[in-house]
Motif scaffolding. Structure first.
Motif, PDB file in Angstrom:
ATOM      1  N   LEU A   1      -4.424   4.751  25.722  1.00 10.47           N
ATOM      2  CA  LEU A   1      -4.378   6.211  25.672  1.00 10.47           C
ATOM      3  C   LEU A   1      -3.069   6.727  25.084  1.00 10.47           C
ATOM      4  O   LEU A   1      -3.056   7.778  24.434  1.00 10.47           O
ATOM      5  CB  LEU A   1      -4.571   6.795  27.074  1.00 10.47           C
ATOM      6  CG  LEU A   1      -5.997   6.829  27.608  1.00 10.47           C
ATOM      7  CD1 LEU A   1      -6.001   7.082  29.106  1.00 10.47           C
ATOM      8  CD2 LEU A   1      -6.812   7.891  26.887  1.00 10.47           C
ATOM      9  N   THR A   2      -1.992   6.024  25.319  1.00  9.12           N
ATOM     10  CA  THR A   2      -0.686   6.498  24.859  1.00  9.12           C
ATOM     11  C   THR A   2      -0.270   5.903  23.522  1.00  9.12           C
ATOM     12  O   THR A   2       0.817   6.204  23.025  1.00  9.12           O
ATOM     13  CB  THR A   2       0.402   6.163  25.902  1.00  9.12           C
ATOM     14  OG1 THR A   2       0.401   4.761  26.163  1.00  9.12           O
ATOM     15  CG2 THR A   2       0.155   6.920  27.200  1.00  9.12           C
ATOM     16  N   ALA A   3      -1.092   5.071  22.914  1.00  7.07           N
ATOM     17  CA  ALA A   3      -0.737   4.437  21.642  1.00  7.07           C
ATOM     18  C   ALA A   3      -0.606   5.473  20.537  1.00  7.07           C
ATOM     19  O   ALA A   3      -1.260   6.517  20.546  1.00  7.07           O
ATOM     20  CB  ALA A   3      -1.798   3.400  21.261  1.00  7.07           C
ATOM     21  N   HIS A   4       0.275   5.175  19.560  1.00  4.61           N
ATOM     22  CA  HIS A   4       0.408   6.021  18.378  1.00  4.61           C
ATOM     23  C   HIS A   4      -0.848   5.872  17.526  1.00  4.61           C
ATOM     24  O   HIS A   4      -1.122   4.802  16.979  1.00  4.61           O
ATOM     25  CB  HIS A   4       1.630   5.615  17.555  1.00  4.61           C
ATOM     26  CG  HIS A   4       2.926   5.920  18.208  1.00  4.61           C
ATOM     27  ND1 HIS A   4       3.417   7.200  18.316  1.00  4.61           N
ATOM     28  CD2 HIS A   4       3.849   5.113  18.785  1.00  4.61           C
ATOM     29  CE1 HIS A   4       4.592   7.174  18.924  1.00  4.61           C
ATOM     30  NE2 HIS A   4       4.869   5.923  19.229  1.00  4.61           N
ATOM     31  N   ARG A   5      -1.604   6.943  17.392  1.00  5.08           N
ATOM     32  CA  ARG A   5      -2.850   6.889  16.631  1.00  5.08           C
ATOM     33  C   ARG A   5      -2.583   6.744  15.135  1.00  5.08           C
ATOM     34  O   ARG A   5      -1.561   7.192  14.611  1.00  5.08           O
ATOM     35  CB  ARG A   5      -3.666   8.171  16.859  1.00  5.08           C
ATOM     36  CG  ARG A   5      -4.162   8.333  18.293  1.00  5.08           C
ATOM     37  CD  ARG A   5      -5.285   7.331  18.581  1.00  5.08           C
ATOM     38  NE  ARG A   5      -5.833   7.544  19.915  1.00  5.08           N
ATOM     39  CZ  ARG A   5      -5.444   6.891  20.995  1.00  5.08           C
ATOM     40  NH1 ARG A   5      -4.486   5.986  20.899  1.00  5.08           N
ATOM     41  NH2 ARG A   5      -5.993   7.121  22.162  1.00  5.08           N
TER      42      ARG A   5
END
Length: 389
Positions: free
Chosen positions: A289-293
């Motif tokens: 969820l917190t990954a850099h898209r």
């Protein structure tokens, strides 16, 4: 493959692999096994800058976490591991001819040292070194299954597969299931070098599969699939070297898609230490969820849901029930994940330190900020990624 400047440790080890687990002759160690490039004193490497572990250490150093490193063993003679940090006992291996296990372990937990700019991500974590193969290219999946069982029996909370197998086996699937039932988070790299190839247990359900990226953010491994969860650095890296003989010594530049999983395992140790109440599935949800898209904001078959964001993964407040890896890790267009305020760096004044601590507390208490739908629509905002403040 491991791309390392100078002599290839992999080629040498493959030549005398012999019986799995057999001791390596001293002459072979001297002539063929991994040796340090030197002590790394150049600028902080890009992979370490991306994770920026020192920013997270005021919140978590991974203390209390036991990370199993399964692959080629870990050389306990490198001076950047703290006394007692490498856990011994049944099933462990403190020698590493190939060198890859030592590199992976250093990425996870090497100690800060004034002689080098390199440091591990979670220096508070302990390392459980388990060898099931001596050579590059993976090993027998049945023996890998036994290694996972050994890590689980030793109560490793995070199991890093430093060298995955190229083929699957029912025993391997069973070992993954048993480890998950005991609460272990298994992290394994998507390191296949040919199109259509899969690594195992990387492709096994319940395993956090990690893709590899270079400094430009481009995927560097050929392996791809819907099972890839996120990506991390896997090219032009620096880490601890086998064969250090008690000194602080390193290998660089190292390019190996398999090492991306070591970065994620280190971040997972930080997360689990800061959020001990979370299940492995919740930790995976937090990481994705917190990954850099990426540019599309969606899933990429080689980079997963994006590049790991260590600080956000540790500090963000995420609403209960937010969809995780069981479904597309997306939330509504008006939901924002709010990371805690950045902690003050060592050396700043006490007043600033108090302000930073209060900021962290307030941000955590604030939780998730839900913006008005009208404002979101008016601005045309879309959640391409969750970002730190």
């Amino acid at each position: 493959m491991v791309g390392i400047a100078g002599k290839s440790a992999v080629a040498g080890c493959a030549a005398f692999m012999g019986t799995l687990g057999a001791p390596v002759p001293a002459t072979a160690v001297a002539e063929q096994c991994a040796n340090p490039t030197g002590t790394y004193t150049a600028a902080v490497s890009w992979g370490q800058r991306l994770i920026d572990p020192a920013r997270i250490w005021p919140l978590s150093r991974g203390t209390g976490q036991l990370v199993a490193v399964i692959g080629t063993g870990v050389d306990g003679g490198n001076g950047q591991f703290a006394p007692g940090q490498l856990v011994g006992g049944q099933g462990t291996e403190a020698q590493d001819c190939d060198g890859r296990g030592t590199i992976a372990a250093g990425i996870v937990g090497a100690q800060p040292d004034p002689s080098t700019t390199f440091t591990g991500i979670a220096p508070g974590a302990r390392i459980l070194p388990i060898r099931y193969t001596q050579a590059n290219g993976g090993g027998d999946p049945g023996q890998l299954a036994s290694a996972i069982d050994a890590a689980s029996d030793r109560d490793a909370g995070i199991i890093l597969i430093a060298v995955p197998a190229a083929t699957d086996d029912p025993a391997l699937t069973g070992a993954v299931s048993r480890a998950r039932e005991k609460g272990a988070l298994i992290v394994s790299p998507a390191s296949g070098t040919q199109q259509g190839a899969s690594s195992f247990p990387t492709a096994t359900p319940g395993v956090l599969a990690v893709g590899s990226a270079n400094q430009a953010g481009e995927a560097v491994q050929a392996e791809s699939g819907s099972y890839v969860g996120l990506s991390a650095p896997g090219a032009e890296l620096v880490s601890t070297s086998a064969g250090a003989g008690g000194t602080v010594a390193h290998r660089w530049p190292v390019s190996d898609p398999g090492l991306a999983a070591a970065y994620v395992a280190g971040v997972a140790a930080l997360v689990r230490a800061y959020h001990p109440e979370l299940s492995p599935e919740q930790v995976v949800a937090r990481l994705t969820l917190t990954a850099h898209r990426g540019p599309s904001g969606g899933h990429d078959p080689r980079r997963g849901w994006g590049s790991v964001d260590a600080y956000a993964a540790v500090s963000a407040s995420i609403p209960a029930g937010t969809p995780g890896p069981g479904g597309p890790p997306q939330v509504g267009p008006d939901t924002v994940v709010v990371p805690a305020a950045a902690p003050v760096r060592p050396g700043t004044d006490k007043v600033s330190g108090v302000v930073a601590i209060v900021g962290v507390a307030l941000a955590a208490a604030a939780g998730v900020v839900v913006a008005a739908a009208r404002r979101g629509k008016r601005r045309g905002w879309k959640p391409s990624r969750f970002r730190a403040s």
